[in-house]
Motif scaffolding. Structure first.
Motif, PDB file in Angstrom:
ATOM      1  N   GLN A 430      24.029  38.723  44.715  1.00 19.37           N
ATOM      2  CA  GLN A 430      24.572  38.223  45.904  1.00 19.37           C
ATOM      3  C   GLN A 430      25.773  37.962  45.815  1.00 19.37           C
ATOM      4  O   GLN A 430      26.287  38.188  44.655  1.00 19.37           O
ATOM      5  N   ALA A 431      26.932  38.330  47.507  1.00 22.94           N
ATOM      6  CA  ALA A 431      28.320  38.064  47.041  1.00 22.94           C
ATOM      7  C   ALA A 431      28.245  36.721  46.775  1.00 22.94           C
ATOM      8  O   ALA A 431      27.924  35.535  47.303  1.00 22.94           O
ATOM      9  N   VAL A 432      29.407  37.017  45.955  1.00 26.27           N
ATOM     10  CA  VAL A 432      30.531  35.783  45.804  1.00 26.27           C
ATOM     11  C   VAL A 432      31.612  35.962  45.525  1.00 26.27           C
ATOM     12  O   VAL A 432      33.027  36.926  46.121  1.00 26.27           O
ATOM     13  N   SER A 433      32.227  34.489  45.667  1.00 24.71           N
ATOM     14  CA  SER A 433      33.797  34.608  46.223  1.00 24.71           C
ATOM     15  C   SER A 433      34.623  35.098  44.671  1.00 24.71           C
ATOM     16  O   SER A 433      35.670  35.704  44.944  1.00 24.71           O
ATOM     17  N   GLU A 434      34.280  35.000  43.162  1.00 28.62           N
ATOM     18  CA  GLU A 434      34.532  36.014  42.330  1.00 28.62           C
ATOM     19  C   GLU A 434      34.702  36.893  42.548  1.00 28.62           C
ATOM     20  O   GLU A 434      33.728  38.086  42.748  1.00 28.62           O
ATOM     21  N   ASN A 435      35.985  38.120  42.673  1.00 31.60           N
ATOM     22  CA  ASN A 435      35.861  38.972  42.566  1.00 31.60           C
ATOM     23  C   ASN A 435      37.320  39.721  41.846  1.00 31.60           C
ATOM     24  O   ASN A 435      38.523  39.519  42.081  1.00 31.60           O
ATOM     25  N   ASP A 436      37.082  40.609  40.861  1.00 34.42           N
ATOM     26  CA  ASP A 436      38.228  41.349  39.471  1.00 34.42           C
ATOM     27  C   ASP A 436      39.492  42.423  40.818  1.00 34.42           C
ATOM     28  O   ASP A 436      39.842  42.833  40.143  1.00 34.42           O
ATOM     29  N   ILE A 437      38.239  42.989  41.419  1.00 32.85           N
ATOM     30  CA  ILE A 437      38.642  44.526  41.846  1.00 32.85           C
ATOM     31  C   ILE A 437      39.305  44.744  42.468  1.00 32.85           C
ATOM     32  O   ILE A 437      40.750  45.695  42.346  1.00 32.85           O
ATOM     33  N   PRO A 438      40.090  43.225  43.230  1.00 31.08           N
ATOM     34  CA  PRO A 438      41.559  43.665  43.779  1.00 31.08           C
ATOM     35  C   PRO A 438      42.738  43.452  42.853  1.00 31.08           C
ATOM     36  O   PRO A 438      43.837  44.582  42.987  1.00 31.08           O
ATOM     37  N   ASP A 439      42.513  42.914  41.774  1.00 27.54           N
ATOM     38  CA  ASP A 439      43.447  42.489  41.157  1.00 27.54           C
ATOM     39  C   ASP A 439      42.983  44.011  40.528  1.00 27.54           C
ATOM     40  O   ASP A 439      44.717  44.536  39.744  1.00 27.54           O
TER      41      ASP A 439
END
Length: 589
Positions: A430-439
């Motif tokens: 499920q989609a979550v707010s934690e996401n390292d990809i932009p960084d």
């Protein structure tokens, strides 16, 4: 990744209907579903082109004859729809992408073109692999019901590569799904890799084990977007429509006819047809998607690509027919593909490839040799370590993305230890707010920017200073909680003060932890990017595991002083002795 439960239910419904109509082989169901989905998406694309023409005040030139469009024959009833699709629509579909001026005498030459020779008007691989394709739905009622379900899917409104996602979900129904690395790369991971490798419109881009061609589709869209006038990139509804209007005619022609090359060894043609359809739907009128095992003796091409983007099959073995140009003692496909990628790249060519974690730290000579080759004979530009849940529910293996340049060298290697990819790491994804990809993308683009890196270091120091008093306070609270738990245990029944004090201290600790968490998360994120000297990697047998080199700052853990612990034990012992004496007195009375 197909995460929409309603879409899954609709796919299940289609699957059941096709099976009930006599398509007992799973591959037959997948193919027939793909053909219908392709026809629907062709109609959607035609509608989108018409809308774009109106927005730009340009005349609309239809690419599909009206009588062959989904929106035309979809409302036919009874035997009429089956006859029309079988006798009119499907023969047209089989020849789609074939140049107008072809004749039978040139097909042999065109077949050679598919193996790599140049030709101004090559025969589309879609046409080649569709020549023996059959429309196997034999009941009009089944065709009507399946078309109704596809209409309800609202494919045109989905912000994802739906055909590939649906195929992935269908693939999971096969008993062999997930074996030999046969699971589709999540689209957001593909996008990350494409953006990091930054393909250009004049570069030859390839995938040596392409599956549904997701990497090439995303590379094509990325180039179009980078070369679309920003003023016309979005429509009135805010939807992105990259058209590549800033490309020269030569660049546009090269991009559509020669730039993208894909291979797959699916002898059943299912993957080749679906991948070709996927490329065509995204504007590649003559897909270059070839039936070929790129690890075999038959694959002779070398130094023919400028960019490789791929997720090769892993956990497989090649016991025979291995290309003699590859190491003869190496049998693991995940290692052989790395050698083949290097062989396929021109000097200075770039690659982003997904590998299982075993490639990063495997201790065998074969594992160490390929890592040594990447570092000593080429330039290993970067390593992105990914969490083990990225490929769930199809596989739980931990993976990494390797980015390298053929023939160059470097004294340092850039690492990023990804912790979150924007989705939960369980089977549900499920989609979550934690996401390292932009960084990850920002750090990669600015990895040589001294000001950017210095700013991150300064921010880490600032956070550490902010955390010092908070963490000291946390240790004090933990000390108080330990003491209060003991006092509560020995307090008289009518004394609630230790319990109330304990509850207050635990609440204070909870509130303090909530203050610490965002600061700690930020410093953890800032620590995920780091550089490692090549000499250090070499001294560790070329181990490329991010966890080996990442500096993890350990928080001070509260430990009670031994003398306090022993004192409490003695006090507790005397308390128990008093309780026993009181019990004895009660028994005597």
């Amino acid at each position: 990744m197909l995460t929409n439960s309603e879409l899954k239910s609709q796919v299940d419904d289609i699957w059941d209907r096709l099976w009930s109509a006599g398509l007992s082989l799973p591959t037959d169901s997948i193919e027939q579903f793909s053909y219908l989905l392709f026809l629907k998406r062709l109609d959607d694309e035609e509608n989108k082109r018409e809308k774009q023409a109106k927005l730009r005040n340009k005349p609309f030139e239809p690419k599909i004859p009206k009588e062959l469009r989904w929106s035309h024959w979809r409302n036919f009833e009874g035997a009429a729809i089956l006859k029309h699709v079988r006798d009119e629509v499907f023969p047209w579909l089989r020849s789609l992408g074939n140049p107008k001026d072809k004749d039978k005498d040139t097909e042999a030459a065109d077949s050679k073109t598919l193996e790599g020779s140049d030709n101004e008007q090559p025969l589309s691989s879609f046409v080649l692999y569709m020549q023996n394709a059959e429309f196997k739905i034999s009941k009009a009622a089944t065709l009507i019901e399946v078309c109704k379900i596809i209409d309800k899917m609202n494919i045109a409104e989905q912000n994802q590569d739906v055909q590939g996602d649906l195929y992935e979900y269908l693939l999971n129904k096969l008993s062999s799904a997930g074996r030999n690395g046969q699971f589709r790369t999540p689209r957001h991971i593909i996008r990350m890799m494409v953006e990091m490798i930054d393909p250009q419109p004049t570069e030859r881009i390839g995938d040596l084990a392409a599956g549904t061609c997701g990497f090439l589709v995303n590379a094509y869209e990325y180039i179009l977007e980078k070369h679309t006038n920003p003023e016309g990139l979005y429509d009135a509804e805010g939807n992105k429509h990259p058209i590549g209007d800033l490309l020269s005619e030569a660049e546009r022609k090269f991009l559509k006819t020669e730039a993208l090359t894909a291979y797959d060894n699916d002898a059943g043609m299912t993957m080749l047809r679906i991948g070709s359809m996927n490329l065509m739907l995204h504007g590649i009128e003559h897909p270059r998607f070839f039936l070929m095992d790129t690890l075999s003796k038959n694959f002779e091409a070398e130094k023919f690509l400028d960019v490789v983007l791929m997720n090769p099959p892993f956990t497989g073995k090649m016991d025979s027919d291995v290309n003699p140009a590859l190491p003869d003692k190496c049998k693991k496909t995940e290692l052989l593909f790395l050698y083949q990628i290097l062989r396929s790249l021109e000097m200075g060519g770039r690659c982003a490839v997904i590998v299982p974690d075993g490639v990063m730290f495997g201790s065998s000579k074969q594992h160490q040799d390929i890592r040594k080759k990447l570092l000593e004979e080429n330039r290993l530009d970067g390593v992105v370590s990914m969490p083990s849940g990225v490929f769930k529910p199809y596989a739980g293996v931990s993976t990494a993305v390797l980015m390298f340049t053929r023939g160059a060298t470097s004294d340092r290697i850039w690492f990023y230890d990804m912790d979150h990819d924007g989705f939960s790491l369980d089977d549900k994804r499920q989609a979550v707010s934690e996401n390292d990809i932009p960084d990850i993308l920002e750090c990669w683009k600015r990895r040589f920017d001294d000001d950017f890196n210095a700013q991150r270091e300064r921010r880490k120091l600032e956070i550490k200073e902010l955390l010092k008093p908070l963490k000291s306070q946390r240790l004090e609270l933990e000390r108080d909680i330990h003491r209060l738990k003991f006092e509560e245990a020995i307090a008289p029944e009518d004394d609630d003060s230790p319990r109330l004090a304990l509850e207050s201290a635990e609440q204070n600790l909870k509130e303090l932890s909530e203050k610490i968490a965002p600061l700690q998360n930020e410093i953890n994120r800032l620590n995920r990017q780091f550089w490692v000297d090549r000499a250090l990697v070499k001294s560790n047998k070329y181990d490329l595991s991010a966890s080996r080199y990442r500096v993890v700052e350990q928080d001070e853990v509260f430990y009670e002083l031994p003398e306090i612990t022993t004192g409490r034990m003695l006090k507790l012992e005397s308390f128990i002795a008093a309780e026993v004496r009181e019990l004895e007195q009660l028994l005597e009375s």
